[in-house]
Design a protein around this motif. Structure first.
Motif, PDB file in Angstrom:
ATOM      1  N   LEU A 107       0.814  -1.217   0.000  1.00  0.00           N
ATOM      2  CA  LEU A 107       0.000   0.000   0.000  1.00  0.00           C
ATOM      3  C   LEU A 107       0.849   1.269   0.000  1.00  0.00           C
ATOM      4  O   LEU A 107       0.322   2.366   0.148  1.00  0.00           O
ATOM      5  CB  LEU A 107      -0.907   0.007   1.233  1.00  0.00           C
ATOM      6  N   GLY A 108       2.149   1.105  -0.145  1.00  0.00           N
ATOM      7  CA  GLY A 108       3.009   2.278  -0.180  1.00  0.00           C
ATOM      8  C   GLY A 108       3.282   2.840   1.202  1.00  0.00           C
ATOM      9  O   GLY A 108       3.582   4.025   1.340  1.00  0.00           O
ATOM     10  N   GLY A 109       3.141   1.999   2.239  1.00  0.00           N
ATOM     11  CA  GLY A 109       3.486   2.452   3.586  1.00  0.00           C
ATOM     12  C   GLY A 109       2.326   2.403   4.571  1.00  0.00           C
ATOM     13  O   GLY A 109       2.457   2.845   5.703  1.00  0.00           O
ATOM     14  N   GLY A 110       1.198   1.866   4.164  1.00  0.00           N
ATOM     15  CA  GLY A 110       0.029   1.783   5.042  1.00  0.00           C
ATOM     16  C   GLY A 110      -1.196   2.349   4.350  1.00  0.00           C
ATOM     17  O   GLY A 110      -1.112   2.807   3.209  1.00  0.00           O
ATOM     18  N   VAL A 111      -2.308   2.321   5.039  1.00  0.00           N
ATOM     19  CA  VAL A 111      -3.555   2.825   4.458  1.00  0.00           C
ATOM     20  C   VAL A 111      -3.536   4.356   4.524  1.00  0.00           C
ATOM     21  O   VAL A 111      -3.318   4.944   5.574  1.00  0.00           O
ATOM     22  CB  VAL A 111      -4.776   2.239   5.205  1.00  0.00           C
ATOM     23  N   GLU A 112      -3.779   4.964   3.373  1.00  0.00           N
ATOM     24  CA  GLU A 112      -3.555   6.399   3.209  1.00  0.00           C
ATOM     25  C   GLU A 112      -4.769   7.233   3.610  1.00  0.00           C
ATOM     26  O   GLU A 112      -5.906   6.828   3.386  1.00  0.00           O
ATOM     27  CB  GLU A 112      -3.258   6.616   1.723  1.00  0.00           C
ATOM     28  N   THR A 113      -4.511   8.424   4.137  1.00  0.00           N
ATOM     29  CA  THR A 113      -5.605   9.366   4.405  1.00  0.00           C
ATOM     30  C   THR A 113      -5.942  10.116   3.113  1.00  0.00           C
ATOM     31  O   THR A 113      -5.202  10.060   2.136  1.00  0.00           O
ATOM     32  CB  THR A 113      -5.242  10.391   5.497  1.00  0.00           C
ATOM     33  N   GLN A 114      -7.077  10.830   3.132  1.00  0.00           N
ATOM     34  CA  GLN A 114      -7.582  11.565   1.956  1.00  0.00           C
ATOM     35  C   GLN A 114      -7.849  10.624   0.781  1.00  0.00           C
ATOM     36  O   GLN A 114      -7.770  11.026  -0.373  1.00  0.00           O
ATOM     37  CB  GLN A 114      -6.603  12.654   1.503  1.00  0.00           C
ATOM     38  N   ALA A 115      -8.123   9.364   1.087  1.00  0.00           N
ATOM     39  CA  ALA A 115      -8.360   8.382   0.036  1.00  0.00           C
ATOM     40  C   ALA A 115      -9.310   7.304   0.534  1.00  0.00           C
ATOM     41  O   ALA A 115      -9.424   7.087   1.735  1.00  0.00           O
ATOM     42  CB  ALA A 115      -7.043   7.741  -0.383  1.00  0.00           C
TER      43      ALA A 115
END
Ligand code: GTP
Ligand code: MG
Length: 327
Positions: A107-115
């Motif tokens: 996930l590119g480093g974890g679950v992203e905010t603003q998404a």
């Protein structure tokens, strides 16, 4: 000196943040109606659609458009942005660790905010477990993979389990009682109620530092209520609108949105994978990240990143253990 320094911080220029009533064309009555519908400040108006604002305030769409434009000017939203401004905004993105290194990396480093991150898969594939894990992880300090925040959970299938969350939180070294206080759960009884819980979540997030919103499941009510071909268009429209409200929540509060989704048999598919996520393209296109979970040799699960604007497709193997999600 960086170019940023030329723009004074809002605190230096404004004594009090502008109110809805400060906008031309917004009287007391309109402001009250807007607030009742969940538009509490200019930021929320600035990212709303004219259609929604017109309905909320009982005004024409042209008037709504003007109000939105004015709100955008005041909070400096809309129009073109430079690439560097976008980069700056992306720097503010937070990430919540799943506690599986492999899954975080996918996930590119974890679950992203603003998404919106959509997880879909069969029963027992670990969708709810992932939501519970993130509801605990989000509470951790940033250097441990969290956002020192709280979670809101919209539960449509009555599968939220407080005992399980306590167990997962405890494994992270959190106080289980405190951890449960920081997760706000609402049961959605039908799709309409589910939609109405989003403005409720806005209200809550103005009081509490909510950085994660889980909708488990996004599609179950819609699938059950809108049956047959004739209902499909309306179902998709409602889902689309619902997801945009969720995205708006993510933008306004810099929060991560996790939506779970089931798979259904697709009678139209003759070759290839005969199962697919419910909601099809509407859900798929609105979700920023789409993850397909499938069961492997217990306790293992395989996550496949299906759709992402900036990450390569790939797979990660993780486990659902007594302590939560792990490698
Ligand atoms: P549906 O909601 O039915 O579509 O499934 P889901 O994808 O949400 O599945 P969920 O996340 O509920 O995963 C259930 C699976 O997680 C179980 O079959 C177990 O393998 C695992 N699991 C759930 N709770 C525990 C637990 O307390 N300990 C362990 N070790 N595994 C658990
Ligand atoms: Mg579930």
């Amino acid at each position: 000196m960086s170019p940023k320094a030329q723009k004074p911080a809002p605190a230096e220029t404004e004594e009090a943040p502008p109110e809805l009533e400060d906008l031309p064309g917004v009287g007391q009555a309109t402001a009250d109606k807007l607030r009742e519908s969940g538009y509490a400040d200019l930021m929320e108006l600035a990212v709303a659609s004219p259609d929604d604002v017109a309905t909320a305030a009982d005004i024409g769409e042209g008037a709504a458009q003007k109000i939105i434009q004015e709100a955008r000017k005041r909070v400096q939203v809309g129009g073109f942005e430079s690439g560097s401004a976008i980069l700056e905004r992306r720097r503010k993105l937070g990430r919540i660790s799943t506690l599986s290194k492999a899954l975080d990396e996918l996930l590119g480093g974890g679950v992203e905010t603003q998404a919106i991150t959509e997880v879909y898969g069969q029963f027992g594939s670990g969708k709810t477990q992932l939501g519970l894990q993130l509801s605990a992880s989000v509470q951790l300090p940033p250097d441990q993979g969290g956002l020192a925040g709280e979670a809101v959970w919209i539960d449509t299938e009555n599968t939220f389990r407080a005992e399980r969350l306590a167990e997962i939180a405890k494994a992270l070294g959190l106080d289980p009682t405190q951890a449960l206080e920081r997760v706000h759960v609402a049961r959605a009884f039908n799709s309409n109620h589910q939609e109405l819980l989003v403005p409720k979540a806005f209200e809550l997030a103005r009081e509490r530092p909510v950085r994660l919103l889980v909708v488990d499941s996004l599609t179950a009510h819609f699938r059950a209520e809108f049956l047959g071909r004739g209902a499909l268009a309306e179902r998709q429209q409602r889902l689309n609108r619902h997801m945009h409200e969720l995205l708006r929540f993510g933008d306004v509060f810099n929060a991560a949105i996790l939506c779970t989704n089931q798979v259904s048999a697709r009678p139209d598919v003759l070759f290839g994978d005969p199962t697919g996520p419910i909601g099809g393209n509407i859900v798929g296109h609105t979700a920023t990240y789409r993850i397909y979970l499938r069961k492997s040799k217990p306790p293992r699960r395989i996550a496949r990143l299906v759709d992402s604007p900036n990450l390569p497709e790939g797979e990660a193997v993780f486990s659902v253990t007594g302590e939560g999600i792990r490698d």
